[in-house]
Design a protein around this motif. Sequence first.
Motif, PDB file in Angstrom:
ATOM      1  N   VAL A 134     -42.683 -64.795  88.493  1.00  0.00           N
ATOM      2  CA  VAL A 134     -42.246 -64.783  87.088  1.00  0.00           C
ATOM      3  C   VAL A 134     -41.020 -63.890  86.951  1.00  0.00           C
ATOM      4  O   VAL A 134     -40.015 -64.267  86.340  1.00  0.00           O
ATOM      5  N   GLN A 135     -41.084 -62.696  87.522  1.00  0.00           N
ATOM      6  CA  GLN A 135     -39.966 -61.764  87.420  1.00  0.00           C
ATOM      7  C   GLN A 135     -38.705 -62.345  88.055  1.00  0.00           C
ATOM      8  O   GLN A 135     -37.614 -62.194  87.513  1.00  0.00           O
ATOM      9  N   LEU A 155     -40.261 -54.040  82.940  1.00  0.00           N
ATOM     10  CA  LEU A 155     -40.967 -53.101  82.063  1.00  0.00           C
ATOM     11  C   LEU A 155     -41.078 -53.669  80.651  1.00  0.00           C
ATOM     12  O   LEU A 155     -42.128 -53.555  80.003  1.00  0.00           O
ATOM     13  N   ALA A 156     -40.019 -54.312  80.166  1.00  0.00           N
ATOM     14  CA  ALA A 156     -40.046 -54.898  78.816  1.00  0.00           C
ATOM     15  C   ALA A 156     -41.119 -55.971  78.711  1.00  0.00           C
ATOM     16  O   ALA A 156     -41.854 -56.031  77.716  1.00  0.00           O
ATOM     17  N   MET A 159     -44.422 -54.286  78.479  1.00  0.00           N
ATOM     18  CA  MET A 159     -44.612 -53.670  77.168  1.00  0.00           C
ATOM     19  C   MET A 159     -44.957 -54.724  76.114  1.00  0.00           C
ATOM     20  O   MET A 159     -45.867 -54.523  75.307  1.00  0.00           O
ATOM     21  N   VAL A 160     -44.223 -55.836  76.124  1.00  0.00           N
ATOM     22  CA  VAL A 160     -44.488 -56.895  75.144  1.00  0.00           C
ATOM     23  C   VAL A 160     -45.881 -57.477  75.373  1.00  0.00           C
ATOM     24  O   VAL A 160     -46.643 -57.694  74.424  1.00  0.00           O
ATOM     25  N   SER A 161     -46.244 -57.709  76.628  1.00  0.00           N
ATOM     26  CA  SER A 161     -47.559 -58.291  76.900  1.00  0.00           C
ATOM     27  C   SER A 161     -48.676 -57.374  76.423  1.00  0.00           C
ATOM     28  O   SER A 161     -49.716 -57.847  75.977  1.00  0.00           O
ATOM     29  N   ALA A 162     -48.459 -56.067  76.481  1.00  0.00           N
ATOM     30  CA  ALA A 162     -49.465 -55.128  75.983  1.00  0.00           C
ATOM     31  C   ALA A 162     -49.594 -55.191  74.461  1.00  0.00           C
ATOM     32  O   ALA A 162     -50.640 -54.853  73.905  1.00  0.00           O
ATOM     33  N   LEU A 183     -37.246 -54.054  71.067  1.00  0.00           N
ATOM     34  CA  LEU A 183     -36.519 -53.827  72.315  1.00  0.00           C
ATOM     35  C   LEU A 183     -35.085 -54.363  72.248  1.00  0.00           C
ATOM     36  O   LEU A 183     -34.308 -54.187  73.179  1.00  0.00           O
ATOM     37  N   GLY A 184     -34.741 -55.038  71.138  1.00  0.00           N
ATOM     38  CA  GLY A 184     -33.398 -55.580  70.975  1.00  0.00           C
ATOM     39  C   GLY A 184     -33.119 -56.780  71.856  1.00  0.00           C
ATOM     40  O   GLY A 184     -31.979 -57.017  72.261  1.00  0.00           O
TER      41      GLY A 184
END
Length: 195
Positions: A134-135, A155-156, A159-162, A183-184
């Motif tokens: 995926v990455q 990392l973004a 964070m979004v998945s969390a 996160l812009g």
Amino acid sequence: MTEHIEREGRRPSNQGPRAAARNRAALVAAARDIFAEHGLEAPLSAIARRAGVGQGVLYRHFPDRAALVAAVLEENVRHVEQAAEADDATLPRLLGVLTWLLVESAAFIGLLHSDRAGSRSDIRARSSALSDRVQYSLRTHLPPGHPLSAEDLELAVAMVSAAVVGPTRQDRQRRALAAWRLLGVEVGPVRPFDG
């Protein structure tokens, strides 16, 4: 043992490989839904019921929970990879597909947090390799000068998945899009990749 008899008094024809492929697809779809509703430890019997098959059919296709989770994750990763291979692929479109998968599949969120898969080493090992795919798909479409570096992108996503929590799909999608906004990062339409 009772035999299923059609209305006309004869047994239904054996659908052979066509039924096998249809049953497998139904099981994967049911597993995605059940895992999203109840987590990765949901009863496999609930998945078989939702797919409209017996547990024997489930175990014929997936000998254990790890195999079923892997099938759901593999399908999710393929969505991202197919979106990345499309002629009109852009990072915002990929993030829209990724966000749809996050909203629809609790198993996919677990994949992106494979380091926290707990004692399920069978799932953790498979998840790590899928997460890398995926990455890679996302990084290949990261434009020069984007606010996120390749490392920040990983990392973004985590964070979004969390942030993808809530009792309904609408709640989860709203929270995911809010997290991307904070996160812009621009995100395309939240929908599955449709080819």
